[in-house]
Design a protein around this motif. Structure first.
Motif, PDB file in Angstrom:
ATOM      1  N   LEU A   5       0.763  -1.146   0.121  1.00 44.08           N
ATOM      2  CA  LEU A   5       0.128   0.104   0.031  1.00 44.08           C
ATOM      3  C   LEU A   5       0.952   1.299   0.072  1.00 44.08           C
ATOM      4  CD1 LEU A   5      -2.793   1.605   0.122  1.00 44.08           C
ATOM      5  CD2 LEU A   5      -2.629   1.056   2.579  1.00 44.08           C
ATOM      6  N   LEU A   6       1.917   1.407   0.669  1.00 41.38           N
ATOM      7  CA  LEU A   6       2.721   2.276   0.784  1.00 41.38           C
ATOM      8  C   LEU A   6       3.436   2.583  -0.555  1.00 41.38           C
ATOM      9  CD1 LEU A   6       4.324   4.664   2.413  1.00 41.38           C
ATOM     10  CD2 LEU A   6       5.803   2.903   3.103  1.00 41.38           C
ATOM     11  N   ASP A   7       3.877   1.791  -1.365  1.00 46.29           N
ATOM     12  CA  ASP A   7       4.500   1.785  -2.716  1.00 46.29           C
ATOM     13  C   ASP A   7       3.266   2.463  -3.471  1.00 46.29           C
ATOM     14  OD1 ASP A   7       6.815   0.507  -1.986  1.00 46.29           O
ATOM     15  OD2 ASP A   7       5.766  -1.416  -2.712  1.00 46.29           O
ATOM     16  N   LEU A   8       1.923   1.949  -3.599  1.00 43.78           N
ATOM     17  CA  LEU A   8       1.120   2.786  -4.266  1.00 43.78           C
ATOM     18  C   LEU A   8       0.964   4.275  -3.888  1.00 43.78           C
ATOM     19  CD1 LEU A   8      -1.537   0.117  -4.445  1.00 43.78           C
ATOM     20  CD2 LEU A   8      -0.122   0.634  -6.334  1.00 43.78           C
ATOM     21  N   TRP A  12       1.187   7.263  -6.278  1.00 43.79           N
ATOM     22  CA  TRP A  12       0.284   8.377  -6.590  1.00 43.79           C
ATOM     23  C   TRP A  12       0.524   9.854  -5.905  1.00 43.79           C
ATOM     24  CZ3 TRP A  12      -3.737   8.776  -9.663  1.00 43.79           C
ATOM     25  CH2 TRP A  12      -4.324   7.923 -10.096  1.00 43.79           C
ATOM     26  N   TRP A  13       1.317   9.935  -4.892  1.00 43.21           N
ATOM     27  CA  TRP A  13       1.856  11.103  -4.493  1.00 43.21           C
ATOM     28  C   TRP A  13       2.799  11.731  -5.615  1.00 43.21           C
ATOM     29  CZ3 TRP A  13       0.137  14.779  -1.713  1.00 43.21           C
ATOM     30  CH2 TRP A  13       0.820  15.573  -1.076  1.00 43.21           C
ATOM     31  N   LEU A  14       3.528  10.865  -6.154  1.00 44.79           N
ATOM     32  CA  LEU A  14       4.419  11.047  -7.277  1.00 44.79           C
ATOM     33  C   LEU A  14       3.710  11.630  -8.649  1.00 44.79           C
ATOM     34  CD1 LEU A  14       7.166  11.629  -8.831  1.00 44.79           C
ATOM     35  CD2 LEU A  14       7.164   9.106  -9.205  1.00 44.79           C
ATOM     36  N   ALA A  73      -9.034  11.391  -5.491  1.00 46.54           N
ATOM     37  CA  ALA A  73      -9.082   9.899  -5.698  1.00 46.54           C
ATOM     38  C   ALA A  73      -8.030   9.267  -4.938  1.00 46.54           C
ATOM     39  CB  ALA A  73      -8.988   9.533  -7.382  1.00 46.54           C
ATOM     40  N   ALA A  74      -6.931   9.753  -4.857  1.00 43.47           N
ATOM     41  CA  ALA A  74      -5.707   9.074  -4.051  1.00 43.47           C
ATOM     42  C   ALA A  74      -5.693   9.201  -2.833  1.00 43.47           C
ATOM     43  CB  ALA A  74      -4.617   9.292  -4.791  1.00 43.47           C
ATOM     44  N   PHE A  75      -5.944  10.560  -2.336  1.00 35.54           N
ATOM     45  CA  PHE A  75      -5.940  11.081  -0.867  1.00 35.54           C
ATOM     46  C   PHE A  75      -7.277  11.793  -0.452  1.00 35.54           C
ATOM     47  CE2 PHE A  75      -1.689  10.903  -2.869  1.00 35.54           C
ATOM     48  CZ  PHE A  75      -1.135  10.034  -2.160  1.00 35.54           C
ATOM     49  N   THR A 322      -0.712  12.946   6.318  1.00 33.19           N
ATOM     50  CA  THR A 322       0.561  12.000   5.810  1.00 33.19           C
ATOM     51  C   THR A 322       0.017  11.236   4.466  1.00 33.19           C
ATOM     52  OG1 THR A 322       0.507  10.054   7.037  1.00 33.19           O
ATOM     53  CG2 THR A 322       1.540  11.997   7.787  1.00 33.19           C
ATOM     54  N   ILE A 323       0.964  10.843   3.598  1.00 36.41           N
ATOM     55  CA  ILE A 323       0.271   9.822   2.698  1.00 36.41           C
ATOM     56  C   ILE A 323      -0.332   8.686   3.242  1.00 36.41           C
ATOM     57  CG2 ILE A 323       1.793  10.762   0.768  1.00 36.41           C
ATOM     58  CD1 ILE A 323       3.395   8.368   1.018  1.00 36.41           C
TER      59      ILE A 323
END
Length: 374
Positions: A5-8, A12-14, A73-75, A322-323
Motif C-alpha cells: 500500500l505504501l508503494d502505491l 500516486w503522490w508522485l 481519488a488518491a488522498f 500524511t500519505i
C-alpha cells in the motif's frame, strides 16, 4: 515482487506532484493575460495576444481539474479537509477561473454590453488573484492549516475565516506572489515563441527581465524558508507526529538524487531565462517550462516521502495529514494505477496538438481574417 500500500501511496503522490507541476507550467496562460496592456499598445496587438493564449487556456483549467481530481481519488481525506474546510480560498479560486472562461467567450461578442475592456480586466484578475490564491493554497502544504481530524476521519476547520487566515502568513504570501511572477515570465516567453509581431517581441526582453528579478528574490526566500525551517515527521510505527529541525534539508541530504534533480530543474529554468535575455532565443519557454516542471515536482514530492507530513495541522499536530493516513484503500489505488498508465498517451496527444497549433507563428493579419477569434 509484491506491491505494498505504501508503494502505491508513493506512486500516486508522485503523480500528483507531476500533475501539479504541469499545472504551474501551464499558468503561463494566466501570466500572459496580465501582460495584455504591458506588451500590447494597440487593440490589434491585444487581439493577437488574447488569441495566442486562447489556443491554450483550456489546458490550464484541465490541469487544475486533473490535480484536484487526482488528490480526491488518491488522498480523499486531504480533499475533505482542505476543500471542505478552507472553502473561502477554494471558492475564490474557482470564481477566478470561471470568469476566465466567460472572458474568452464574450470578449469579442457583437453588441457586447460591458465592453471589451471589462473582459480584459477579468482576464487580468484570473492571472493575478487566481494564481496568487493557488500559490497560497499550495504554500499551506508546508505551513499548515487550522483543522482537526477525529478518529472517524471527520474533519472540521477551527477558524471562521475558513482558509483566508493563510493570507496572514508571510511565507504563504511570498509563495503566491512567486507563482504570479513566474507565470508572467513564462507568459512573456510563450509570446516570444508563438508570435510573429516584431513590435511586441521588442518589448518582451525588458518585461521578462523585470519580472524574473522579482520572481528570483521571492523564490530564494521561499526555498530558504523550506530548507531551514522546522518540518513535521511521523513515526512509521506509532504514527505520532512531531517536529524536526530543518526537515527538508535533511531529506535532500539523505536522498541526494532528489537534490540533483532539484538543482537540475533550477539550472534549466535559469538557462531558459538566460538564452531569452542574452541570446534572444525563441525556444526559451521550453527550457523554463522543463525547469519549472522538474523543480515543482520535486518540491511537492518531498512533502509526501521520507516520513514527512504533507499538510500539518496548526490546531492539533496529531491531526496532520500524511500519505499513509489520508490515502484511499489498496484496492482503489491499485485499480487507479492501471488507469494511470493511459496518462502518457494523453500527454502525447497534447504535445502533438500543441505542435500542430504552433507550427506557424501567429500574426495580426491572421487574427483579422478570422471572424471567430476571441
Amino acid at each position: 515482487m509484491d506491491i505494498t500500500l505504501l508503494d502505491l501511496e508513493i506512486y500516486w503522490w508522485l503523480l500528483v506532484s507531476i500533475i501539479g507541476a504541469l499545472f504551474v507550467f501551464m499558468t503561463f496562460v494566466q501570466g500572459g493575460q496580465t501582460l495584455l496592456y504591458t506588451l500590447a499598445k494597440t487593440e490589434d496587438e491585444r487581439d493577437l495576444l488574447v488569441n495566442s493564449l486562447g489556443r491554450k487556456w483550456e489546458l490550464t483549467f484541465t490541469a487544475l481539474v486533473m490535480f484536484g481530481g487526482a488528490l480526491f481519488a488518491a488522498f480523499p481525506l486531504f480533499y475533505a479537509v482542505s476543500f471542505g474546510g478552507a472553502y473561502f480560498v477554494w471558492m475564490a479560486i474557482l470564481f477566478c477561473f470561471i470568469i476566465q472562461a466567460v472572458a474568452y467567450e464574450y470578449r469579442k461578442k457583437p453588441d457586447n454590453f460591458y465592453g471589451q475592456r471589462f473582459y480584459e480586466i477579468l482576464l487580468y484578475i484570473n492571472g493575478t488573484l487566481g494564481i496568487f490564491l493557488i500559490g497560497v493554497a499550495l504554500a499551506t502544504l508546508f505551513s499548515g492549516g487550522n483543522f482537526l481530524v477525529n478518529d472517524m476521519n471527520l474533519s472540521m476547520w477551527t477558524k471562521q475565516s475558513y482558509g483566508l487566515e493563510a493570507l496572514l502568513n508571510p511565507f504563504n504570501l511570498a509563495f503566491g506572489f512567486m507563482l504570479v511572477f513566474l507565470a508572467r515570465v513564462q507568459g512573456a516567453l510563450y509570446f516570444l515563441n508563438s508570435l510573429d509581431a516584431p513590435e511586441i517581441i521588442s518589448r518582451i526582453q525588458s518585461v521578462t527581465k523585470k519580472n524574473f528579478i522579482i520572481f528570483l528574490v521571492l523564490f530564494l526566500y521561499v526555498l530558504a524558508t523550506i530548507l531551514f525551517s522546522d518540518g513535521y515527521v511521523y513515526d512509521t510505527t506509532t504514527k505520532v507526529v512531531s517536529t524536526m529541525p530543518v526537515k527538508f534539508l535533511h531529506t535532500f541530504l539523505e536522498l541526494p538524487l532528489l537534490l540533483v534533480l532539484l538543482l537540475a530543474g533550477i539550472t534549466t529554468l535559469l538557462y531558459g531565462v538566460y538564452i531569452a535575455l542574452f541570446k534572444n532565443s525563441h525556444k526559451a519557454i521550453f527550457f523554463t517550462g522543463a525547469g519549472t516542471v522538474i523543480t515543482v515536482t520535486i518540491m511537492i514530492f518531498i512533502l509526501g516521502i521520507h516520513n514527512s507530513v504533507y499538510y500539518p495541522s496548526l490546531a492539533d499536530m496529531q491531526s496532520s495529514l500524511t500519505i499513509e493516513n489520508s490515502s484511499g484503500s489498496y484496492y482503489t489505488l491499485s485499480v487507479m494505477s492501471v488507469v494511470s498508465l493511459l496518462v502518457p498517451i494523453v500527454l502525447g496527444y497534447i504535445v502533438v496538438v500543441w505542435r500542430s497549433m504552433d507550427k506557424t507563428k501567429l500574426t495580426i493579419d491572421e487574427i483579422k481574417s478570422d471572424s471567430h477569434h476571441y
